[in-house]
Design an enzyme around this catalytic site. Structure first.
Site, PDB file in Angstrom:
ATOM      1  N   LEU A 113      29.513  41.438  19.135  1.00  0.00           N
ATOM      2  CA  LEU A 113      30.497  41.051  18.119  1.00  0.00           C
ATOM      3  C   LEU A 113      29.986  39.822  17.378  1.00  0.00           C
ATOM      4  O   LEU A 113      29.568  38.855  18.018  1.00  0.00           O
ATOM      5  CB  LEU A 113      31.850  40.716  18.763  1.00  0.00           C
ATOM      6  N   HIS A 114      30.030  39.865  16.044  1.00  0.00           N
ATOM      7  CA  HIS A 114      29.628  38.670  15.307  1.00  0.00           C
ATOM      8  C   HIS A 114      30.283  38.531  13.940  1.00  0.00           C
ATOM      9  O   HIS A 114      30.207  37.478  13.317  1.00  0.00           O
ATOM     10  CB  HIS A 114      28.101  38.645  15.117  1.00  0.00           C
ATOM     11  N   ARG A 115      30.955  39.579  13.450  1.00  0.00           N
ATOM     12  CA  ARG A 115      31.498  39.516  12.089  1.00  0.00           C
ATOM     13  C   ARG A 115      32.745  38.643  12.038  1.00  0.00           C
ATOM     14  O   ARG A 115      33.568  38.651  12.955  1.00  0.00           O
ATOM     15  CB  ARG A 115      31.792  40.918  11.561  1.00  0.00           C
TER      16      ARG A 115
ATOM     17  N   ASP B  50      30.158  45.565  16.079  1.00  0.00           N
ATOM     18  CA  ASP B  50      30.521  45.483  14.667  1.00  0.00           C
ATOM     19  C   ASP B  50      29.257  45.353  13.812  1.00  0.00           C
ATOM     20  O   ASP B  50      29.303  44.938  12.664  1.00  0.00           O
ATOM     21  CB  ASP B  50      31.502  44.335  14.386  1.00  0.00           C
TER      22      ASP B  50
ATOM     23  N   ARG C 266      27.307  32.658  16.720  1.00  0.00           N
ATOM     24  CA  ARG C 266      28.579  32.491  16.001  1.00  0.00           C
ATOM     25  C   ARG C 266      29.759  32.764  16.934  1.00  0.00           C
ATOM     26  O   ARG C 266      30.763  32.043  16.934  1.00  0.00           O
ATOM     27  CB  ARG C 266      28.615  33.458  14.808  1.00  0.00           C
TER      28      ARG C 266
END
Length: 368
Positions: free
Chosen positions: A211-213, A285, A246
């Protein structure tokens, strides 16, 4: 002899360019034509995994030039890349072609700079669209394609997007996906990561998550609920979570944890794909991972409301389930009931994309 600048701004760019470099060398060795290339790293992303071992592991030559344009806001970064590349073009021999890949800021910035100095532009992965203008990548794609001379596409959907925007068919070349060239080349060399033995993982008995968005990780409560839903509905299977920097910052605030949730540092390309290939499924994502899971036949759940890679859904193993945590339980039920679709590999995702690109550059575009 033809001179080409190959532009890379982030780790995935090098993986897309690597097979093109291989194909250039093969064409030269076979006497089909000589392309003198200059590999340019804009320095857009600093990645601690972009060490010498990364280049050695994937057979990528060290960049000839590093523009050192990392950091700053979107505008500052774009400006730094354009200034650096313009200086290079004006001081050194200008190439016959600037080849850009993907949709990072470097792709757009170098395309603009090249065209203003009368250097033609080729775009690899042209024509893909998410329709989501809140994504910086979508703006980069649209701007780049508006000033590109030669369009190399991954799918017929991308072809249609370009034709609908007024691009002539004679400038569109459906070649396939260079990222898959890299995947297929290195698949026999995937490496078991240290975490495999440490966690006692077994093939088909764990899930991988990335997950990073911003839509998923920038809101504490949203991120907490997403992860909790995933943990609650993955039965008793381990969940391996290589954490993006992030995302790591946000996770430190929410303090979520579970005995089956294994948060680890990011992995190298060969190690990460070893895990993916042997997993029960992937929750992500990321756009690129949906392509790799499609080729490897691994079920993939994408936590996004749109995708620029629809062929991974219409043909592959990917399902777009959105960013609402409530969508996770039914998706997991579908997976564990054995009803996930089988999928197939999209047309021309066969490991020969880069050879097609180089053949076009040497023959159809009469660049010899």
């Amino acid at each position: 002899m033809v001179r080409i600048d190959l532009i890379a701004g982030a780790r995935p760019n090098f993986m897309k360019i690597s097979p093109i470099i291989d194909a250039i060398r093969e064409a030269s060795d076979a006497g089909k034509g000589i392309i003198d290339f200059r590999l340019i790293h804009t320095g857009q992303h600093y990645d601690k995994n972009m060490s010498g071992s990364f280049f050695e592991q994937l057979g990528i030559p060290a960049p000839d030039v590093n523009l050192g344009a990392g950091g700053g806001s979107q505008a500052e970064q774009t400006a730094a890349i354009m200034i650096g590349y313009e200086k290079l073009l004006m001081e050194k021999n200008k190439p016959d072609l600037c080849l850009v890949v993907g949709d990072v800021t470097s792709t757009m910035a170098c395309a603009i700079t090249a065209q203003k100095l009368h250097v033609k532009v080729a775009h690899v992965e042209a024509g893909i669209r998410s329709g989501d203008w809140t994504m910086p990548e979508e703006i980069n794609r649209m701007v780049t394609d508006s000033i590109t001379n030669y369009f190399f596409t991954t799918s017929k959907v991308a072809n249609a997007n370009l034709k609908n925007s007024g691009v002539g068919e004679e400038r569109i070349f459906f070649v396939g996906n260079t990222m898959i060239d890299t995947l297929l080349k290195h698949r026999p060399r995937f490496q078991r990561p240290e975490v495999w033995n440490r966690l006692g993982l077994e093939e088909g008995k764990y899930l991988v998550m990335t997950l990073h968005r911003p839509a998923n990780v920038d809101q504490e409560e949203k991120l907490r609920e997403l992860i909790q839903k995933i943990v609650d509905h993955t039965l008793d299977l381990p969940l391996v979570f290589p954490v993006h920097p992030r995302t790591k910052k946000m996770l430190q605030h929410i303090g979520i944890g579970h005995e089956r949730l294994h948060m680890i540092d990011p992995l190298g390309y060969l190690e990460f794909n070893y895990l993916v290939e042997r997993s029960k499924a992937v929750v992500t994502d990321s756009g690129g991972i949906t392509e790799e899971t499609t080729v490897m036949g691994i079920p993939c759940m994408t936590l996004r409301d749109n995708t620029e890679r629809p062929e991974t859904i219409t043909e592959g193993t990917n399902e777009l389930i959105g960013t609402d945590p409530k969508a996770i339980p039914p998706a997991m039920e579908k997976l564990f009931s054995g009803n996930w679709k089988q999928g197939q590999v999209p047309e021309r995702w066969d490991g020969k994309t880069a050879s097609r690109i180089v053949a076009i550059l040497l023959e159809k575009l009469a660049l010899r």
